[in-house]
Design an enzyme around this catalytic site. Sequence first.
Site, mmCIF file in Angstrom:
data_model
loop_
_atom_site.group_PDB
_atom_site.id
_atom_site.type_symbol
_atom_site.label_atom_id
_atom_site.label_comp_id
_atom_site.label_asym_id
_atom_site.label_seq_id
_atom_site.Cartn_x
_atom_site.Cartn_y
_atom_site.Cartn_z
ATOM 1 N N TYR A 146 0.807 -1.215 0.000
ATOM 2 C CA TYR A 146 0.000 0.000 0.000
ATOM 3 C C TYR A 146 0.842 1.268 0.000
ATOM 4 C CZ TYR A 146 -4.512 -2.229 0.754
ATOM 5 O OH TYR A 146 -5.661 -2.942 0.600
ATOM 6 N N LYS A 195 3.616 -15.404 2.906
ATOM 7 C CA LYS A 195 3.862 -16.179 1.684
ATOM 8 C C LYS A 195 5.372 -16.419 1.634
ATOM 9 C CE LYS A 195 2.477 -18.057 -2.213
ATOM 10 N NZ LYS A 195 1.609 -19.255 -2.262
ATOM 11 N N ASP A 227 -2.394 -18.534 0.957
ATOM 12 C CA ASP A 227 -3.365 -19.273 0.129
ATOM 13 C C ASP A 227 -4.047 -20.364 0.954
ATOM 14 O OD1 ASP A 227 -0.861 -20.462 0.228
ATOM 15 O OD2 ASP A 227 -0.818 -21.089 -1.870
ATOM 16 N N ASP A 251 -6.131 -7.236 4.058
ATOM 17 C CA ASP A 251 -7.256 -6.633 3.336
ATOM 18 C C ASP A 251 -8.131 -7.731 2.740
ATOM 19 O OD1 ASP A 251 -8.821 -4.629 2.025
ATOM 20 O OD2 ASP A 251 -7.741 -5.071 0.175
ATOM 21 N N ASP A 255 -12.024 -9.401 4.260
ATOM 22 C CA ASP A 255 -13.291 -9.449 3.502
ATOM 23 C C ASP A 255 -13.851 -10.873 3.507
ATOM 24 O OD1 ASP A 255 -13.285 -6.756 2.796
ATOM 25 O OD2 ASP A 255 -13.833 -7.172 0.705
HETATM 26 C C1 IPM Z 1 -10.319 -1.557 3.644
HETATM 27 C C2 IPM Z 1 -10.540 -0.991 2.269
HETATM 28 C C3 IPM Z 1 -9.380 -0.052 1.925
HETATM 29 C C4 IPM Z 1 -8.104 -0.889 1.973
HETATM 30 C C5 IPM Z 1 -9.533 0.665 0.578
HETATM 31 C C6 IPM Z 1 -10.795 1.488 0.532
HETATM 32 C C7 IPM Z 1 -8.339 1.502 0.240
HETATM 33 O O1 IPM Z 1 -10.676 -2.010 1.341
HETATM 34 O O2 IPM Z 1 -10.247 -0.773 4.603
HETATM 35 O O3 IPM Z 1 -10.222 -2.778 3.765
HETATM 36 O O4 IPM Z 1 -7.785 -1.565 0.994
HETATM 37 O O5 IPM Z 1 -7.428 -0.844 2.994
HETATM 38 MG MG MG Z 2 -10.705 -3.964 2.184
#
Ligand code: IPM
Ligand code: MG
Length: 360
Positions: A146, A195, A227, A251, A255
């Site tokens: 990032y 990884k 993975d 990240d 999710d």
């Molecule tokens: C999160 C989001 C952010 C990230 C984006 C919006 C830049 O996906 O907070 O997980 O990737 O960190």
């Molecule tokens: Mg995210």
Amino acid sequence: MEKNITVIKGDGIGPEIVDEAIKVLDAVAKKYNHTFIYTDILMGGASIDVHGVPLTDEAIEIAKKSDAVLLGSIGGDTTTSPWYQLEPALRPEAGLLKMRKALNLFANLRPAYLYDELKGACPLKEEITQGGFDMMIMRELTGGLYFGKRETKEVNGELVAHDNLEYSESEIRRIAKRGFDIAMKRQKKVVSVDKANVLDSSRLWRKIVNEVAKDYPEVELEHMLVDNCAMQLVKNPQQFDVILTENMFGDILSDEASMITGSIGMLSSASLRDDQFGMYEPSHGSAPDIAGKNIANPIATILSAAMMLRYSFDMDKEASAVEKAIQKVLKDGYRTVDIMSDGQKEVSCSVMGNLIVERL
Ligand code: IPM
Ligand code: MG
């Protein structure tokens, strides 16, 4: 206690869900005799529209002077919104990354917990989820891909792009310590995800995590390749307590973890530095497709506000009261549309906020 809270409503559903979190915070203030003073700042698309940039230095200064930041969500539809015609450094997400870096919020905590009441909304088979799960994803937030150098340039007549993944020992050490500290307060189990079979940055990660682990003899440490971790999360989520990982892997895995709780609308997050200051936001995005319809799920934001009470203000009983009120609302059968299932009562974003306040 008196606390100054910087509020960033943001874009999309951000303003709606933050309004509900503030309703709940106001109820907490009244019940427990605190004073919360809110100062709004702009970030993301809302800031681009007014200032031409996704985050101003003045806004950062206001955030720095406060006790904590409450954030809704930022960003718009990446294919249709004019914000995405701008160069990458001027887009909404750049504001969020700048804020994380400026405030040195290196430790991102994302708890993923399966509520009994939401088992029906979980996409996994019942035999996998019957024992429930309760994990904390610790994501490094100010390093790695990032924040590395990136560039797109022409080489031999074609475009070539690169993004640099860099971690220093000290960056790894401080997040690892945080991960082990949190594990000590939980089930004392850390799965460090990397990884290391391919990346140098991951091999350094593993080396430093092993060093830090020596100071925590009570904590069981396991290394897992990313993975495999993605697979284990849907195969046997119960095995996880603390997942410790770098920025990009965190990240993606967070999710995935949120989805198996039933809905991404349930996952809160705290971004912390070394002291008690933090920024609190739901893990989900700004959902521009449902913005302004009063149907978003405000629970992730309200849970994030509860994390703010706990981690930045030392208000444990207040935080627990908010969490219990949410559990009660779910038990009473109220659902926003994203977690709706047969036989439950569907309610709007603002009604969900009211119901939680009532139960406080
Ligand atoms: C999160 C989001 C952010 C990230 C984006 C919006 C830049 O996906 O907070 O997980 O990737 O960190
Ligand atoms: Mg995210």
